[in-house]
Design a protein around this motif. Structure first.
Motif, PDB file in Angstrom:
ATOM      1  N   PHE A   1      35.852  21.052  29.342  1.00 20.78           N
ATOM      2  CA  PHE A   1      35.730  20.629  27.945  1.00 20.78           C
ATOM      3  C   PHE A   1      34.471  21.183  27.273  1.00 20.78           C
ATOM      4  O   PHE A   1      34.555  21.744  26.177  1.00 20.78           O
ATOM      5  CB  PHE A   1      35.753  19.099  27.862  1.00 20.78           C
ATOM      6  CG  PHE A   1      35.289  18.553  26.544  1.00 20.78           C
ATOM      7  CD1 PHE A   1      36.039  18.731  25.401  1.00 20.78           C
ATOM      8  CD2 PHE A   1      34.083  17.866  26.456  1.00 20.78           C
ATOM      9  CE1 PHE A   1      35.610  18.225  24.173  1.00 20.78           C
ATOM     10  CE2 PHE A   1      33.653  17.358  25.241  1.00 20.78           C
ATOM     11  CZ  PHE A   1      34.416  17.540  24.099  1.00 20.78           C
ATOM     12  N   PRO A   2      33.286  21.070  27.896  1.00 23.49           N
ATOM     13  CA  PRO A   2      32.089  21.624  27.239  1.00 23.49           C
ATOM     14  C   PRO A   2      32.185  23.128  26.996  1.00 23.49           C
ATOM     15  O   PRO A   2      31.803  23.608  25.922  1.00 23.49           O
ATOM     16  CB  PRO A   2      30.958  21.292  28.218  1.00 23.49           C
ATOM     17  CG  PRO A   2      31.451  20.115  28.985  1.00 23.49           C
ATOM     18  CD  PRO A   2      32.922  20.352  29.138  1.00 23.49           C
ATOM     19  N   ALA A   3      32.702  23.867  27.979  1.00 28.38           N
ATOM     20  CA  ALA A   3      32.808  25.316  27.832  1.00 28.38           C
ATOM     21  C   ALA A   3      33.787  25.693  26.727  1.00 28.38           C
ATOM     22  O   ALA A   3      33.506  26.554  25.880  1.00 28.38           O
ATOM     23  CB  ALA A   3      33.239  25.951  29.151  1.00 28.38           C
ATOM     24  N   ALA A   4      34.946  25.036  26.713  1.00 28.83           N
ATOM     25  CA  ALA A   4      35.951  25.314  25.688  1.00 28.83           C
ATOM     26  C   ALA A   4      35.418  24.982  24.299  1.00 28.83           C
ATOM     27  O   ALA A   4      35.650  25.720  23.329  1.00 28.83           O
ATOM     28  CB  ALA A   4      37.216  24.505  25.969  1.00 28.83           C
ATOM     29  N   THR A   5      34.673  23.881  24.196  1.00 29.34           N
ATOM     30  CA  THR A   5      34.137  23.460  22.902  1.00 29.34           C
ATOM     31  C   THR A   5      33.038  24.397  22.433  1.00 29.34           C
ATOM     32  O   THR A   5      32.970  24.730  21.241  1.00 29.34           O
ATOM     33  CB  THR A   5      33.593  22.022  22.988  1.00 29.34           C
ATOM     34  OG1 THR A   5      34.611  21.167  23.514  1.00 29.34           O
ATOM     35  CG2 THR A   5      33.174  21.515  21.618  1.00 29.34           C
ATOM     36  N   LEU A   6      32.176  24.818  23.320  1.00 30.90           N
ATOM     37  CA  LEU A   6      31.110  25.760  22.954  1.00 30.90           C
ATOM     38  C   LEU A   6      31.683  27.091  22.482  1.00 30.90           C
ATOM     39  O   LEU A   6      31.232  27.656  21.479  1.00 30.90           O
ATOM     40  CB  LEU A   6      30.177  25.981  24.145  1.00 30.90           C
ATOM     41  CG  LEU A   6      29.163  24.868  24.431  1.00 30.90           C
ATOM     42  CD1 LEU A   6      28.439  25.141  25.738  1.00 30.90           C
ATOM     43  CD2 LEU A   6      28.154  24.755  23.288  1.00 30.90           C
TER      44      LEU A   6
ATOM     45  N   LEU B   1      26.077  13.013  22.326  1.00 34.12           N
ATOM     46  CA  LEU B   1      26.236  12.296  23.600  1.00 34.12           C
ATOM     47  C   LEU B   1      27.407  11.326  23.546  1.00 34.12           C
ATOM     48  O   LEU B   1      28.172  11.204  24.499  1.00 34.12           O
ATOM     49  CB  LEU B   1      24.944  11.552  23.946  1.00 34.12           C
ATOM     50  CG  LEU B   1      23.720  12.422  24.264  1.00 34.12           C
ATOM     51  CD1 LEU B   1      22.486  11.553  24.438  1.00 34.12           C
ATOM     52  CD2 LEU B   1      23.967  13.267  25.507  1.00 34.12           C
ATOM     53  N   LEU B   2      27.550  10.639  22.409  1.00 34.94           N
ATOM     54  CA  LEU B   2      28.649   9.694  22.241  1.00 34.94           C
ATOM     55  C   LEU B   2      29.996  10.405  22.307  1.00 34.94           C
ATOM     56  O   LEU B   2      30.937   9.909  22.935  1.00 34.94           O
ATOM     57  CB  LEU B   2      28.509   8.959  20.912  1.00 34.94           C
ATOM     58  CG  LEU B   2      29.650   8.010  20.535  1.00 34.94           C
ATOM     59  CD1 LEU B   2      29.768   6.878  21.554  1.00 34.94           C
ATOM     60  CD2 LEU B   2      29.451   7.453  19.127  1.00 34.94           C
TER      61      LEU B   2
ATOM     62  N   TYR C   1      35.055  11.564  25.204  1.00 37.46           N
ATOM     63  CA  TYR C   1      36.018  12.517  25.761  1.00 37.46           C
ATOM     64  C   TYR C   1      36.321  12.189  27.218  1.00 37.46           C
ATOM     65  O   TYR C   1      37.480  12.094  27.624  1.00 37.46           O
ATOM     66  CB  TYR C   1      35.488  13.945  25.647  1.00 37.46           C
ATOM     67  CG  TYR C   1      36.433  14.958  26.255  1.00 37.46           C
ATOM     68  CD1 TYR C   1      37.445  15.524  25.494  1.00 37.46           C
ATOM     69  CD2 TYR C   1      36.339  15.318  27.596  1.00 37.46           C
ATOM     70  CE1 TYR C   1      38.332  16.435  26.052  1.00 37.46           C
ATOM     71  CE2 TYR C   1      37.224  16.220  28.162  1.00 37.46           C
ATOM     72  CZ  TYR C   1      38.210  16.775  27.389  1.00 37.46           C
ATOM     73  OH  TYR C   1      39.089  17.667  27.947  1.00 37.46           O
ATOM     74  N   TYR C   2      35.252  12.017  28.002  1.00 35.17           N
ATOM     75  CA  TYR C   2      35.473  11.795  29.433  1.00 35.17           C
ATOM     76  C   TYR C   2      36.042  10.413  29.717  1.00 35.17           C
ATOM     77  O   TYR C   2      36.741  10.219  30.719  1.00 35.17           O
ATOM     78  CB  TYR C   2      34.173  12.042  30.205  1.00 35.17           C
ATOM     79  CG  TYR C   2      33.896  13.523  30.367  1.00 35.17           C
ATOM     80  CD1 TYR C   2      34.690  14.305  31.200  1.00 35.17           C
ATOM     81  CD2 TYR C   2      32.875  14.143  29.663  1.00 35.17           C
ATOM     82  CE1 TYR C   2      34.461  15.673  31.342  1.00 35.17           C
ATOM     83  CE2 TYR C   2      32.639  15.499  29.785  1.00 35.17           C
ATOM     84  CZ  TYR C   2      33.437  16.266  30.631  1.00 35.17           C
ATOM     85  OH  TYR C   2      33.213  17.619  30.747  1.00 35.17           O
ATOM     86  N   SER C   3      35.779   9.441  28.858  1.00 35.87           N
ATOM     87  CA  SER C   3      36.398   8.134  29.039  1.00 35.87           C
ATOM     88  C   SER C   3      37.897   8.220  28.791  1.00 35.87           C
ATOM     89  O   SER C   3      38.694   7.576  29.480  1.00 35.87           O
ATOM     90  CB  SER C   3      35.777   7.101  28.087  1.00 35.87           C
ATOM     91  OG  SER C   3      36.068   7.408  26.735  1.00 35.87           O
ATOM     92  N   GLU C   4      38.292   9.036  27.810  1.00 37.09           N
ATOM     93  CA  GLU C   4      39.716   9.249  27.528  1.00 37.09           C
ATOM     94  C   GLU C   4      40.382  10.007  28.673  1.00 37.09           C
ATOM     95  O   GLU C   4      41.495   9.668  29.090  1.00 37.09           O
ATOM     96  CB  GLU C   4      39.877  10.028  26.221  1.00 37.09           C
ATOM     97  CG  GLU C   4      41.311  10.311  25.819  1.00 37.09           C
ATOM     98  CD  GLU C   4      42.066   9.080  25.381  1.00 37.09           C
ATOM     99  OE1 GLU C   4      43.309   9.135  25.311  1.00 37.09           O
ATOM    100  OE2 GLU C   4      41.422   8.044  25.124  1.00 37.09           O
TER     101      GLU C   4
END
Length: 252
Positions: free
Chosen positions: A142-147, A231-232, A237-240
């Protein structure tokens, strides 16, 4: 990850946008077109629809019903996340600024919001969060795709800094880039939580509205607010994702 789909989307997007916006940059530089003219607005809007047009072209099913489903479908009871994200964004920009733009009267905000959602910003979400981000997430974290999505999205805006008469000429590109990356995380999480491209479009449009309504000030309140919101968004994302994984385990 469908590499052909991503390549086609990016090629069409940048071809439409860069042809329109770099062309507009030349027209304004040589005083052929002025920002007060209707042709300026038309070319500007056409360029902004690059991601929208590209997204529809690469859809496997382009029937009206399929396109409407792609845009307006959403998870049940997920509207609350749109309201939450809009409220937090308004608090961050409003409290950090505490000064409104006197050129935009409050009674004009509905018109500005509609324009920002459907014509000048929100419409892009069909491509960035509707096509590119989901495809990248099939192969990347997720972080890589978003960046990657955020960086491409911000670079897509570059010609506007060379068009005489745009608001971008009064902005620092570095700060704009950083804000865009943070916003990319918000939009990616909103799409994850709601499965709604339309909600992303509304949030994008609402953000553009806030940036017009308030005089943006780079200060500690803004920096802390954006950091906390980042951060929120990652936590949401990870909670989902964790919830989805648990549901899969229960059903297997």
């Amino acid at each position: 990850m469908n590499k052909k789909k991503i390549s086609a989307y990016l090629l069409i997007t940048f071809a439409i946008t860069y042809t329109a916006w770099w062309g507009l940059a030349l027209l304004t530089k040589f005083n052929i077109v002025a920002s007060s003219q209707a042709i300026f607005t038309l070319i500007h809007v056409i360029g902004g629809f690059g991601p929208t047009i590209a997204a529809i072209i690469v859809l496997p099913d382009k029937s009206p019903r399929a396109v409407m489903r792609f845009i307006f479908s959403c998870k049940k009871n997920s509207f609350i996340y749109l309201l939450l994200f809009c409220a937090i964004q308004a608090l961050i920009l409003g409290i950090s600024s505490m000064e409104t733009n006197p050129t935009i009267p409050w009674f004009a905000t509905p018109i500005v919001l509609l324009s920002a959602t459907f014509l000048a910003g929100g419409n892009e979400e069909l491509g960035w969060r509707g096509i590119l981000q989901p495809e990248l997430e099939k192969a990347l974290t997720f972080p890589a795709a978003t960046l990657i999505t955020g960086c491409i999205w911000m670079c897509w805006h570059i010609p506007l800094w060379f068009v005489e008469g745009t608001s971008q000429q009064n902005m620092n590109f570095g700060l704009y880039f950083i804000y865009g990356i943070i916003l990319s995380f918000w939009l990616a999480v909103l799409h994850k939580k709601t499965n709604s491209v339309f909600f992303c479009a509304v949030f994008h449009g609402f953000t553009n509205l806030l940036m017009s309504l308030f005089l943006i000030k780079v200060n500690l309140i803004l920096a802390v607010g954006l950091a906390v919101s980042l951060l929120l968004s990652v936590w949401l994302y990870y909670s989902e994702t964790s919830k989805e994984n648990n549901q899969k385990k229960k059903s297997s």
